[in-house]
Write a protein that holds these residues in place. Sequence first.
Motif, PDB file in Angstrom:
ATOM      1  N   LEU B 179       0.746  -1.197  -0.114  1.00 19.92           N
ATOM      2  CA  LEU B 179      -0.179   0.061  -0.068  1.00 19.92           C
ATOM      3  C   LEU B 179       0.998   1.464  -0.018  1.00 19.92           C
ATOM      4  O   LEU B 179       0.751   2.369  -0.776  1.00 19.92           O
ATOM      5  CB  LEU B 179      -0.866   0.004   1.190  1.00 19.92           C
ATOM      6  CG  LEU B 179      -2.114   1.300   1.176  1.00 19.92           C
ATOM      7  CD1 LEU B 179      -2.938   0.916   0.052  1.00 19.92           C
ATOM      8  CD2 LEU B 179      -2.476   1.498   2.623  1.00 19.92           C
ATOM      9  N   SER B 180       1.893   1.224   0.754  1.00 20.44           N
ATOM     10  CA  SER B 180       2.956   2.182   0.811  1.00 20.44           C
ATOM     11  C   SER B 180       3.451   2.515  -0.595  1.00 20.44           C
ATOM     12  O   SER B 180       3.526   3.679  -1.174  1.00 20.44           O
ATOM     13  CB  SER B 180       3.970   2.106   1.626  1.00 20.44           C
ATOM     14  OG  SER B 180       4.125   2.694   2.749  1.00 20.44           O
ATOM     15  N   ASP B 181       3.955   1.668  -1.161  1.00 25.42           N
ATOM     16  CA  ASP B 181       4.439   1.585  -2.603  1.00 25.42           C
ATOM     17  C   ASP B 181       3.568   2.176  -3.523  1.00 25.42           C
ATOM     18  O   ASP B 181       4.008   3.025  -4.337  1.00 25.42           O
ATOM     19  CB  ASP B 181       4.825   0.126  -3.327  1.00 25.42           C
ATOM     20  CG  ASP B 181       6.143  -0.397  -2.226  1.00 25.42           C
ATOM     21  OD1 ASP B 181       6.874   0.318  -1.409  1.00 25.42           O
ATOM     22  OD2 ASP B 181       6.379  -1.522  -2.539  1.00 25.42           O
ATOM     23  N   ILE B 182       2.204   1.975  -3.448  1.00 25.87           N
ATOM     24  CA  ILE B 182       1.102   2.248  -4.561  1.00 25.87           C
ATOM     25  C   ILE B 182       0.974   3.630  -4.120  1.00 25.87           C
ATOM     26  O   ILE B 182       0.950   4.611  -5.124  1.00 25.87           O
ATOM     27  CB  ILE B 182      -0.261   1.599  -3.984  1.00 25.87           C
ATOM     28  CG1 ILE B 182       0.078  -0.020  -4.680  1.00 25.87           C
ATOM     29  CG2 ILE B 182      -1.308   2.287  -4.785  1.00 25.87           C
ATOM     30  CD1 ILE B 182      -1.198  -0.900  -4.258  1.00 25.87           C
ATOM     31  N   THR B 183       0.762   4.264  -2.915  1.00 30.00           N
ATOM     32  CA  THR B 183       0.737   5.589  -2.539  1.00 30.00           C
ATOM     33  C   THR B 183       1.880   6.219  -3.115  1.00 30.00           C
ATOM     34  O   THR B 183       1.525   7.488  -3.386  1.00 30.00           O
ATOM     35  CB  THR B 183       0.573   5.833  -1.203  1.00 30.00           C
ATOM     36  OG1 THR B 183      -0.487   4.618  -0.574  1.00 30.00           O
ATOM     37  CG2 THR B 183       0.154   7.041  -0.573  1.00 30.00           C
ATOM     38  N   PHE B 184       3.092   5.831  -2.904  1.00 29.27           N
ATOM     39  CA  PHE B 184       4.379   6.468  -3.382  1.00 29.27           C
ATOM     40  C   PHE B 184       4.197   6.787  -4.803  1.00 29.27           C
ATOM     41  O   PHE B 184       4.445   7.904  -5.247  1.00 29.27           O
ATOM     42  CB  PHE B 184       5.499   5.726  -2.767  1.00 29.27           C
ATOM     43  CG  PHE B 184       6.997   6.386  -3.277  1.00 29.27           C
ATOM     44  CD1 PHE B 184       7.257   7.486  -2.845  1.00 29.27           C
ATOM     45  CD2 PHE B 184       7.443   5.813  -4.531  1.00 29.27           C
ATOM     46  CE1 PHE B 184       8.522   8.088  -2.839  1.00 29.27           C
ATOM     47  CE2 PHE B 184       8.635   6.457  -4.900  1.00 29.27           C
ATOM     48  CZ  PHE B 184       9.202   7.457  -4.242  1.00 29.27           C
ATOM     49  N   LEU B 185       4.146   5.599  -5.405  1.00 35.97           N
ATOM     50  CA  LEU B 185       3.912   5.800  -6.980  1.00 35.97           C
ATOM     51  C   LEU B 185       2.855   6.650  -7.793  1.00 35.97           C
ATOM     52  O   LEU B 185       2.862   6.994  -8.699  1.00 35.97           O
ATOM     53  CB  LEU B 185       4.232   4.331  -7.443  1.00 35.97           C
ATOM     54  CG  LEU B 185       5.416   3.506  -7.389  1.00 35.97           C
ATOM     55  CD1 LEU B 185       5.084   1.926  -7.561  1.00 35.97           C
ATOM     56  CD2 LEU B 185       6.775   3.823  -7.878  1.00 35.97           C
ATOM     57  N   ALA B 186       1.503   6.324  -7.110  1.00 34.96           N
ATOM     58  CA  ALA B 186       0.471   6.982  -7.869  1.00 34.96           C
ATOM     59  C   ALA B 186       0.873   8.512  -7.993  1.00 34.96           C
ATOM     60  O   ALA B 186       1.215   9.101  -7.023  1.00 34.96           O
ATOM     61  CB  ALA B 186      -0.713   6.740  -6.964  1.00 34.96           C
ATOM     62  N   PRO B 187       0.478   8.944  -9.134  1.00 36.82           N
ATOM     63  CA  PRO B 187       0.364  10.232  -9.227  1.00 36.82           C
ATOM     64  C   PRO B 187      -0.156  11.293  -8.373  1.00 36.82           C
ATOM     65  O   PRO B 187      -1.346  10.685  -8.061  1.00 36.82           O
ATOM     66  CB  PRO B 187      -0.028  10.543 -10.576  1.00 36.82           C
ATOM     67  CG  PRO B 187      -0.629   9.418 -11.252  1.00 36.82           C
ATOM     68  CD  PRO B 187      -0.272   8.267 -10.163  1.00 36.82           C
ATOM     69  N   ALA B 188       0.326  12.349  -7.988  1.00 37.70           N
ATOM     70  CA  ALA B 188      -0.489  13.151  -7.070  1.00 37.70           C
ATOM     71  C   ALA B 188      -1.592  13.905  -7.827  1.00 37.70           C
ATOM     72  O   ALA B 188      -1.461  14.102  -9.230  1.00 37.70           O
ATOM     73  CB  ALA B 188       0.666  14.451  -6.661  1.00 37.70           C
ATOM     74  N   PRO B 189      -2.938  14.237  -7.409  1.00 40.64           N
ATOM     75  CA  PRO B 189      -3.154  14.113  -5.936  1.00 40.64           C
ATOM     76  C   PRO B 189      -3.507  13.122  -5.201  1.00 40.64           C
ATOM     77  O   PRO B 189      -3.953  12.707  -4.267  1.00 40.64           O
ATOM     78  CB  PRO B 189      -4.108  15.387  -5.704  1.00 40.64           C
ATOM     79  CG  PRO B 189      -4.897  15.131  -7.079  1.00 40.64           C
ATOM     80  CD  PRO B 189      -4.045  14.906  -8.114  1.00 40.64           C
ATOM     81  N   ILE B 190      -3.794  11.711  -6.058  1.00 40.69           N
ATOM     82  CA  ILE B 190      -4.276  10.635  -5.792  1.00 40.69           C
ATOM     83  C   ILE B 190      -3.351   9.937  -4.693  1.00 40.69           C
ATOM     84  O   ILE B 190      -3.475   9.737  -3.789  1.00 40.69           O
ATOM     85  CB  ILE B 190      -4.592   9.619  -6.928  1.00 40.69           C
ATOM     86  CG1 ILE B 190      -5.799  10.087  -7.463  1.00 40.69           C
ATOM     87  CG2 ILE B 190      -4.814   8.143  -6.096  1.00 40.69           C
ATOM     88  CD1 ILE B 190      -7.166  10.097  -6.855  1.00 40.69           C
ATOM     89  N   GLY B 191      -1.985   9.944  -5.067  1.00 35.80           N
ATOM     90  CA  GLY B 191      -0.960   9.435  -4.420  1.00 35.80           C
ATOM     91  C   GLY B 191       0.119  10.567  -4.071  1.00 35.80           C
ATOM     92  O   GLY B 191      -0.068  11.964  -4.239  1.00 35.80           O
ATOM     93  N   LEU B 192       1.356   9.978  -4.106  1.00 35.76           N
ATOM     94  CA  LEU B 192       2.510  11.087  -3.715  1.00 35.76           C
ATOM     95  C   LEU B 192       3.145  11.576  -5.110  1.00 35.76           C
ATOM     96  O   LEU B 192       4.130  12.330  -5.007  1.00 35.76           O
ATOM     97  CB  LEU B 192       3.298  10.467  -2.804  1.00 35.76           C
ATOM     98  CG  LEU B 192       2.728  10.206  -1.291  1.00 35.76           C
ATOM     99  CD1 LEU B 192       3.609   9.468  -0.293  1.00 35.76           C
ATOM    100  CD2 LEU B 192       2.659  11.816  -0.615  1.00 35.76           C
ATOM    101  N   GLY B 193       2.913  10.721  -6.120  1.00 33.55           N
ATOM    102  CA  GLY B 193       3.733  11.471  -7.228  1.00 33.55           C
ATOM    103  C   GLY B 193       5.003  10.895  -7.394  1.00 33.55           C
ATOM    104  O   GLY B 193       5.940  11.411  -8.021  1.00 33.55           O
ATOM    105  N   GLY B 194       5.467   9.865  -6.767  1.00 34.38           N
ATOM    106  CA  GLY B 194       6.800   9.404  -6.847  1.00 34.38           C
ATOM    107  C   GLY B 194       7.083   8.601  -7.834  1.00 34.38           C
ATOM    108  O   GLY B 194       8.341   8.051  -7.764  1.00 34.38           O
TER     109      GLY B 194
END
Lengths: 234, 199
Positions: B179-194
């Motif tokens: 979940l952390s990886d998904i949040t990190f990789l997903a584009p902002a503003p959905i995720g962190l845009g990493g």
Amino acid sequence: MLKIENLTSHYGRIQALHGVSLEVNEGELVALVGGNGAGKTTLLRTISGLQGASGGSVSFEGTDITEMAAERRVNLDIAQVPEGRQVFTALSVEDNIRLGAYTKSDKAEIAADMEKMYGRFPILKEKRNQAAGTLSGGQQQMLAMARALMSRPRLLLLDEPSMGLSPVLVMEIFSIVEELKEQGVTIFLVEQNATAALSIADRGYVMETGTISLTGTGEKLLNDETVKAAYLGI
Amino acid sequence: MTSALTIMKREHLSLNTVLHVLNQLVLDLESGRLRSEDVDYELFEKIMSYIEEFLDTMHHPKEDKYLFPALLKKTSEANDVIMELQEQHKKGVEHRQKLEVHFQAMKDKHPGQVEKVIEALKDYLQAHREHMKLEDNIVMPMAERVLTAEDWAPIDEAFNQNQDPVFGDVPKNKFRKLLSDITFLAPAPIGLGGGRKGS
């Protein structure tokens, strides 16, 4: 660890807190839920010393801190992640994080803690030289949490950390909050997102118009019919 | 002890959260905001791993072994809905296989695959939504109505031994990391845009 008794607070002649009493024991994750204008943020600001108390008391580890200045409370290892992140937008991400350690003087310890923050929040490492104001809401929330953790708090006050964030970011934030609790940080979490907050809380309090209306374990409150109807949309 | 129903609800919340990211990626692909050449396959693979492993190892076994048999034993009212849910489980495998085929073809740059991936993803999302809707609106209220405290005791115990993926105790580190990886990789503003198209 934190004991609040009959706390009252006013904005001029308007009373925002009407005799609030609650306790947060060491190692606990306690949630405070309630709607807009219930007084949740005022209570947090009164605990951290940003808002004055007009009556009652706030004690931390047996010491009455009701009249203590906010900066001295940070020295007691109390840190707050404010509502709306409140990062220093013109400063770089790195400088924002470093500012969280302004009460510390050991440079090696600060450097080691910064590396820990970059390990916990890798996106901040990627953005370390960017101005904090250019970050997205989720990135800013991570930054606000990293800044607070730099003071190595034993009591962490979190004000609406999920506000305005996507569901997956909310889950990530709450997952980090749980990890912090597992590492021994005592947490007082103020949230409108009652489902998420009560799901991870050991205990919870429901606040309405400046008073505590209900208390119990996280699960008990999640299954309480009044809470369901008022805050969970069930 | 956390009740089985609370655990089921939390698991649906976790699943919905990841489906929400997937849905956003579908909308981005469909609108052209996300070009097929910019697709972050690592992100898609992690999302699919989360959903599939979560369902296979955490969610469905508990339902199939404990909740559904208890309901079937208690009321014939449960027959049709449980048969439908089990049918949906089978169809879920087909949706997943179809999706994997089209994903691979898109990765290999075969023409016309973007539309097929979008269509397969929409079917996949819809199937999961319908499945959860049936459980949320029919199965859980029925279980609350017909099962007694005595019926719930072994179900609650089993559900507690295999907790929810993010906040539970069992393989939480694995799911937390995903979940952390998904949040990190997903584009902002959905995720962190990493991810590769970081923002």
